[in-house]
Design an enzyme around this catalytic site. Structure first.
Site, mmCIF file in Angstrom:
data_model
loop_
_atom_site.group_PDB
_atom_site.id
_atom_site.type_symbol
_atom_site.label_atom_id
_atom_site.label_comp_id
_atom_site.label_asym_id
_atom_site.label_seq_id
_atom_site.Cartn_x
_atom_site.Cartn_y
_atom_site.Cartn_z
ATOM 1 C CG HIS A 158 -2.113 -0.842 1.130
ATOM 2 N ND1 HIS A 158 -2.107 -2.156 1.526
ATOM 3 C CD2 HIS A 158 -3.360 -0.599 0.663
ATOM 4 C CE1 HIS A 158 -3.302 -2.686 1.301
ATOM 5 N NE2 HIS A 158 -4.080 -1.764 0.782
ATOM 6 C CE LYS A 162 -3.921 -0.461 4.754
ATOM 7 N NZ LYS A 162 -5.208 0.141 5.101
HETATM 8 N N1 LIG Z 1 -13.008 -0.813 2.820
HETATM 9 C C1 LIG Z 1 -12.281 -0.363 1.801
HETATM 10 O O1 LIG Z 1 -12.477 -0.736 0.620
HETATM 11 C C2 LIG Z 1 -11.180 0.622 2.070
HETATM 12 C C3 LIG Z 1 -10.377 1.125 1.017
HETATM 13 C C4 LIG Z 1 -9.413 2.099 1.327
HETATM 14 C C5 LIG Z 1 -9.261 2.523 2.648
HETATM 15 N N2 LIG Z 1 -10.026 1.966 3.633
HETATM 16 C C6 LIG Z 1 -9.962 2.368 5.037
HETATM 17 O O2 LIG Z 1 -10.847 3.480 5.187
HETATM 18 C C7 LIG Z 1 -10.320 4.377 6.178
HETATM 19 C C8 LIG Z 1 -10.119 5.752 5.529
HETATM 20 O O3 LIG Z 1 -9.176 5.615 4.485
HETATM 21 P P1 LIG Z 1 -8.573 6.891 3.740
HETATM 22 O O4 LIG Z 1 -7.522 6.401 2.825
HETATM 23 O O5 LIG Z 1 -9.682 7.709 3.204
HETATM 24 O O6 LIG Z 1 -7.886 7.626 4.981
HETATM 25 P P2 LIG Z 1 -7.753 9.184 5.277
HETATM 26 O O7 LIG Z 1 -7.438 9.906 4.012
HETATM 27 O O8 LIG Z 1 -6.812 9.288 6.441
HETATM 28 O O9 LIG Z 1 -9.240 9.593 5.713
HETATM 29 C C9 LIG Z 1 -9.787 9.384 6.960
HETATM 30 C C10 LIG Z 1 -10.630 10.601 7.242
HETATM 31 O O10 LIG Z 1 -11.388 10.376 8.428
HETATM 32 C C11 LIG Z 1 -11.372 11.587 9.136
HETATM 33 N N3 LIG Z 1 -11.752 11.463 10.524
HETATM 34 C C12 LIG Z 1 -11.006 11.109 11.605
HETATM 35 N N4 LIG Z 1 -11.752 11.177 12.725
HETATM 36 C C13 LIG Z 1 -12.980 11.599 12.347
HETATM 37 C C14 LIG Z 1 -14.168 11.893 13.056
HETATM 38 N N5 LIG Z 1 -14.245 11.777 14.387
HETATM 39 N N6 LIG Z 1 -15.247 12.321 12.359
HETATM 40 C C15 LIG Z 1 -15.187 12.464 11.019
HETATM 41 N N7 LIG Z 1 -14.070 12.222 10.283
HETATM 42 C C16 LIG Z 1 -12.982 11.790 10.952
HETATM 43 C C17 LIG Z 1 -9.962 12.114 8.951
HETATM 44 O O11 LIG Z 1 -9.893 13.475 9.265
HETATM 45 P P3 LIG Z 1 -8.470 14.188 9.633
HETATM 46 O O12 LIG Z 1 -7.553 13.885 8.470
HETATM 47 O O13 LIG Z 1 -8.847 15.606 9.773
HETATM 48 O O14 LIG Z 1 -8.004 13.534 10.908
HETATM 49 C C18 LIG Z 1 -9.772 11.863 7.461
HETATM 50 O O15 LIG Z 1 -10.285 12.924 6.689
HETATM 51 C C19 LIG Z 1 -9.022 3.718 6.667
HETATM 52 O O16 LIG Z 1 -9.315 2.934 7.803
HETATM 53 C C20 LIG Z 1 -8.601 2.839 5.498
HETATM 54 O O17 LIG Z 1 -7.776 1.760 5.879
HETATM 55 C C21 LIG Z 1 -10.990 1.044 3.358
#
Ligand SMILES: NC(=O)c1ccc[n+]([C@@H]2O[C@H](COP(=O)([O-])OP(=O)(O)OC[C@H]3O[C@@H](n4cnc5c(N)ncnc54)[C@H](OP(=O)(O)O)[C@@H]3O)[C@@H](O)[C@H]2O)c1
Length: 271
Positions: A158, A162
């Site tokens: 990744h 990540k």
């Molecule tokens: N299931 C799937 O297919 C899949 C695919 C890719 C990723 N994921 C997972 O999905 C999650 C997000 O991935 P990502 O790549 O989008 O990560 P990311 O860019 O770090 O996004 C996470 C977001 O959640 C926000 N957040 C944190 N605490 C919050 C709260 N209390 N209320 C609302 N928003 C909040 C963060 O805000 P701040 O940045 O301001 O802290 C950030 O904007 C991770 O766990 C990742 O492993 C899943």
């Protein structure tokens, strides 16, 4: 004709949250009602269309998760702590359905999610890609046919931002092997960058991980038998496969009764 599903997004300022917002705005199956970002985030108060790289839509990103309760389905892609707290709040508030793709849950957070599923429909998947969902099925099938005389190596690659290791998908694939073997074994998870020094022995699952550049996500699963190997690979070329799968899951989950569901059920040929 099916009526439009009202949708809320939690974690809307993140990489995946922005893509889900962009695809949902262009998808006639959904009517986007609320996008929630972390309190104090720069995204608070911004038009969610602009946040997602699209045209403005007149909905501003907020930080109050209670605004999500009235939606038919909420999609969460935030952090495990935020997702677990959201699940508790939605269940208590009488919300109908939650799709969560967040990965890296602790046992206590897992328990909070399971409790919330007594009161609302919840689908959790560490990988919304339709290809990975099919892969999980194939890996379980291969493990069942080959049996625990084989060893398994799972390798996850990744992007360097990540947060969790191994990936949620690598853990799902290990679960699929265990389910196929019908036998409980704890996978040996090596540190990021640590090479596989020796092939897994019979009944062993080893997970290795690499973090580099902008890689969206690659997973290799290799079964080692006596004198033969069997390999499966899935490569994600774009984050949109997860956003698209999340919306498929949201449509499928709308109107379902309270319990925990999986992505396998979304793609089940019976449904
Ligand atoms: N299931 C799937 O297919 C899949 C695919 C890719 C990723 N994921 C997972 O999905 C999650 C997000 O991935 P990502 O790549 O989008 O990560 P990311 O860019 O770090 O996004 C996470 C977001 O959640 C926000 N957040 C944190 N605490 C919050 C709260 N209390 N209320 C609302 N928003 C909040 C963060 O805000 P701040 O940045 O301001 O802290 C950030 O904007 C991770 O766990 C990742 O492993 C899943």
């Amino acid at each position: 004709m099916m009526s439009t599903i009202t949708l809320g997004i939690h974690g809307g300022a993140g990489r995946l949250g922005r893509r889900i917002t962009a695809l949902a705005l262009a998808d006639p199956r959904f009517s986007l009602r609320a996008v929630v970002v972390r309190h104090g985030s720069d995204a608070m108060g911004q038009d969610v269309g602009l946040l997602a790289g699209a045209e403005p839509v007149g909905i501003l990103a907020g930080a109050d998760p209670e605004t999500l309760i009235a939606c038919d389905v909420v999609i969460d892609v935030s952090s495990p702590a935020a997702a677990a707290s959201l699940a508790g709040l939605l269940a208590k508030g009488g919300a109908k359905a939650l799709v969560t793709g967040t990965t890296g849950w602790t046992d206590a957070q897992d328990e909070t999610l399971s409790r919330a599923a007594n009161d609302m429909a919840i689908l959790r998947s560490g990988n919304f890609s339709l290809g990975v969902t099919a892969l999980v099925h194939q890996v379980q099938e291969a493990a069942a046919r080959l049996g625990p005389d084989w060893g398994v190596h799972i390798h996850d690659i990744h992007h360097s931002a990540k947060k969790d290791t191994p990936s949620g998908t690598a853990l799902m694939l290990a679960d699929a092997v265990r389910a196929g073997w019908d036998h409980s074994v704890t996978p040996k998870c090596l540190a990021v960058g640590a090479p596989l020094e020796e092939n897994p022995t019979r009944g062993e699952i080893i997970i290795t991980a690499e973090r580099k550049g902008q890689v969206v996500g690659t997973h290799d699963v290799t079964f080692y038998g006596a004198g033969e190997t069997l390999c499966f690979t899935h490569t994600a070329q774009s984050r949109d496969i997860f956003a698209y799968g999340a919306l498929q899951a949201a449509q499928w989950l709308a109107g379902k009764k309270a319990r925990l569901y999986t992505m396998q059920e979304v793609m089940s040929p019976q449904d």
